[in-house]
Write a protein that holds these residues in place. Sequence first.
Motif, short mmCIF file in Angstrom:
data_model
loop_
_atom_site.label_atom_id
_atom_site.label_comp_id
_atom_site.label_asym_id
_atom_site.label_seq_id
_atom_site.Cartn_x
_atom_site.Cartn_y
_atom_site.Cartn_z
N GLU A 59 -11.16 7.42 3.41
CA GLU A 59 -11.52 8.68 3.29
C GLU A 59 -10.37 9.74 3.75
O GLU A 59 -9.54 9.11 4.88
N TYR A 60 -10.00 10.71 3.23
CA TYR A 60 -8.79 11.37 3.17
C TYR A 60 -8.71 12.69 2.51
O TYR A 60 -9.50 13.30 1.87
N GLU A 61 -7.68 13.52 2.72
CA GLU A 61 -7.64 14.95 2.30
C GLU A 61 -6.10 15.01 2.08
O GLU A 61 -5.06 14.68 2.85
N ASN A 62 -5.86 15.81 0.74
CA ASN A 62 -4.82 15.93 0.21
C ASN A 62 -3.70 14.59 0.26
O ASN A 62 -2.67 14.70 0.71
N ASP A 63 -4.25 13.48 -0.15
CA ASP A 63 -3.64 12.21 -0.16
C ASP A 63 -3.99 11.35 -1.20
O ASP A 63 -4.71 11.93 -2.19
N SER A 64 -3.68 10.06 -1.16
CA SER A 64 -4.10 9.26 -2.03
C SER A 64 -3.98 7.73 -1.67
O SER A 64 -3.50 7.48 -0.47
N VAL A 65 -4.56 6.99 -2.28
CA VAL A 65 -4.48 5.20 -1.54
C VAL A 65 -4.31 4.60 -3.00
O VAL A 65 -4.76 4.87 -4.34
N LEU A 66 -3.19 3.68 -2.86
CA LEU A 66 -2.75 2.67 -3.97
C LEU A 66 -2.92 1.38 -3.60
O LEU A 66 -2.43 0.79 -2.58
N SER A 67 -3.22 0.54 -4.58
CA SER A 67 -3.41 -0.76 -4.27
C SER A 67 -2.46 -1.44 -4.95
O SER A 67 -2.03 -1.19 -6.12
N VAL A 68 -1.51 -2.04 -4.34
CA VAL A 68 -0.08 -2.76 -4.85
C VAL A 68 0.15 -3.93 -4.38
O VAL A 68 -0.55 -4.59 -3.96
N GLU A 69 1.35 -4.61 -5.25
CA GLU A 69 1.68 -5.96 -4.91
C GLU A 69 2.26 -5.96 -3.46
O GLU A 69 2.73 -4.96 -3.02
N GLU A 70 2.60 -7.32 -3.18
CA GLU A 70 3.13 -7.45 -1.72
C GLU A 70 4.34 -6.88 -1.58
O GLU A 70 5.02 -6.18 -0.63
N TRP A 71 5.24 -7.08 -2.75
CA TRP A 71 6.78 -6.43 -2.72
C TRP A 71 6.61 -4.89 -2.65
O TRP A 71 7.41 -4.36 -1.70
N PHE A 102 -2.52 -1.87 0.67
CA PHE A 102 -2.71 -0.80 0.15
C PHE A 102 -1.43 0.23 0.83
O PHE A 102 -1.01 -0.01 1.88
N ILE A 103 -1.10 1.23 0.03
CA ILE A 103 -0.27 2.28 0.56
C ILE A 103 -0.92 3.75 0.34
O ILE A 103 -1.44 3.83 -0.69
N SER A 104 -0.18 4.81 0.83
CA SER A 104 -0.41 6.04 0.65
C SER A 104 0.44 6.50 -0.72
O SER A 104 1.77 5.93 -0.67
N GLY A 105 -0.08 7.11 -1.55
CA GLY A 105 0.73 7.60 -2.58
C GLY A 105 1.69 8.66 -2.55
O GLY A 105 2.49 9.32 -3.35
N THR A 106 1.37 9.49 -1.49
CA THR A 106 2.25 10.69 -1.00
C THR A 106 3.62 10.34 -0.38
O THR A 106 3.71 9.24 0.28
N LYS A 115 -0.02 2.55 5.57
CA LYS A 115 -0.44 1.35 4.68
C LYS A 115 -1.07 0.35 5.46
O LYS A 115 -1.10 0.20 6.52
N LEU A 116 -1.72 -0.54 4.45
CA LEU A 116 -2.89 -1.46 5.18
C LEU A 116 -2.49 -2.81 4.38
O LEU A 116 -2.34 -2.62 2.95
N LEU A 117 -2.76 -3.78 5.22
CA LEU A 117 -2.83 -5.29 4.55
C LEU A 117 -3.97 -5.98 5.36
O LEU A 117 -4.26 -5.86 6.42
N VAL A 118 -4.73 -6.36 4.35
CA VAL A 118 -6.08 -7.11 4.82
C VAL A 118 -6.07 -8.50 4.08
O VAL A 118 -5.62 -8.74 3.08
N GLU A 119 -6.57 -9.27 5.08
CA GLU A 119 -6.56 -10.65 4.79
C GLU A 119 -8.23 -11.09 4.37
O GLU A 119 -8.85 -10.83 5.32
N VAL A 120 -8.42 -11.53 3.33
CA VAL A 120 -9.90 -11.68 3.06
C VAL A 120 -10.09 -13.40 3.09
O VAL A 120 -9.65 -14.05 2.34
N MET A 121 -11.12 -13.60 3.82
CA MET A 121 -11.56 -14.95 3.79
C MET A 121 -12.63 -15.20 2.67
O MET A 121 -13.47 -14.37 2.56
N SER A 122 -12.64 -16.44 2.33
CA SER A 122 -13.71 -16.95 1.27
C SER A 122 -14.93 -17.39 2.16
O SER A 122 -14.87 -17.67 3.31
#
Length: 201
Positions: A59-71, A102-106, A115-122
Amino acid sequence: MSHLFKCVILFIMLCTTASREFKVGDHFGWRVPDPTDTSFYTHWAERNRFQVGDSLVFEYENDSVLSVEEWDYFHCDASNPITAFDNGKSILNLDSPGAFYFISGTAHHCSRGQKLLVEVMSPQHHPVPVPVPESPPPSLLAPQGISPISPSPMSPSPEAFSPVASSPYDSIEEDSGSIMLSSSAVMVPFATFLVVLLLAL
């Protein structure tokens, strides 16, 4: 009673396996963190456990969220995102185990900590038990750090139970007693004979 128990177990299993929604940043939302807390989203991710099937709500205002690669995540490069959202409330599904970035596109927001890094378990993820080596029976274990117990001062010494050597005087006394006893045995009949003889005269 068994039917009720099975229903309770089934309910617990459904509750534990149901997918969940995580609001990124909780009440703080998705925005540039305070300059004194640029690791805010890292700490937020560490406080949660993500499973396959869960989802993230940005949830954000005047911003964005991007799903990106590790680099791109580590270099804050927003030029080639996997997916991009700027609608103010974005829901992203965690559909596979592994890392999601994930990072902000702004401009300059990512470099300031947004920016956000999450580790998902199986679902089958379980800690691997560490094998414990078998120890020998207690009777075979040598005591460590314990010195042999010395005999107590009150304990009788081995010498106390050894036979006492007799002295030569003891044998002499025993022989003297035997001689005196045999002499008495001879003198008594002899004295009796003398008395009888005197009376006869």
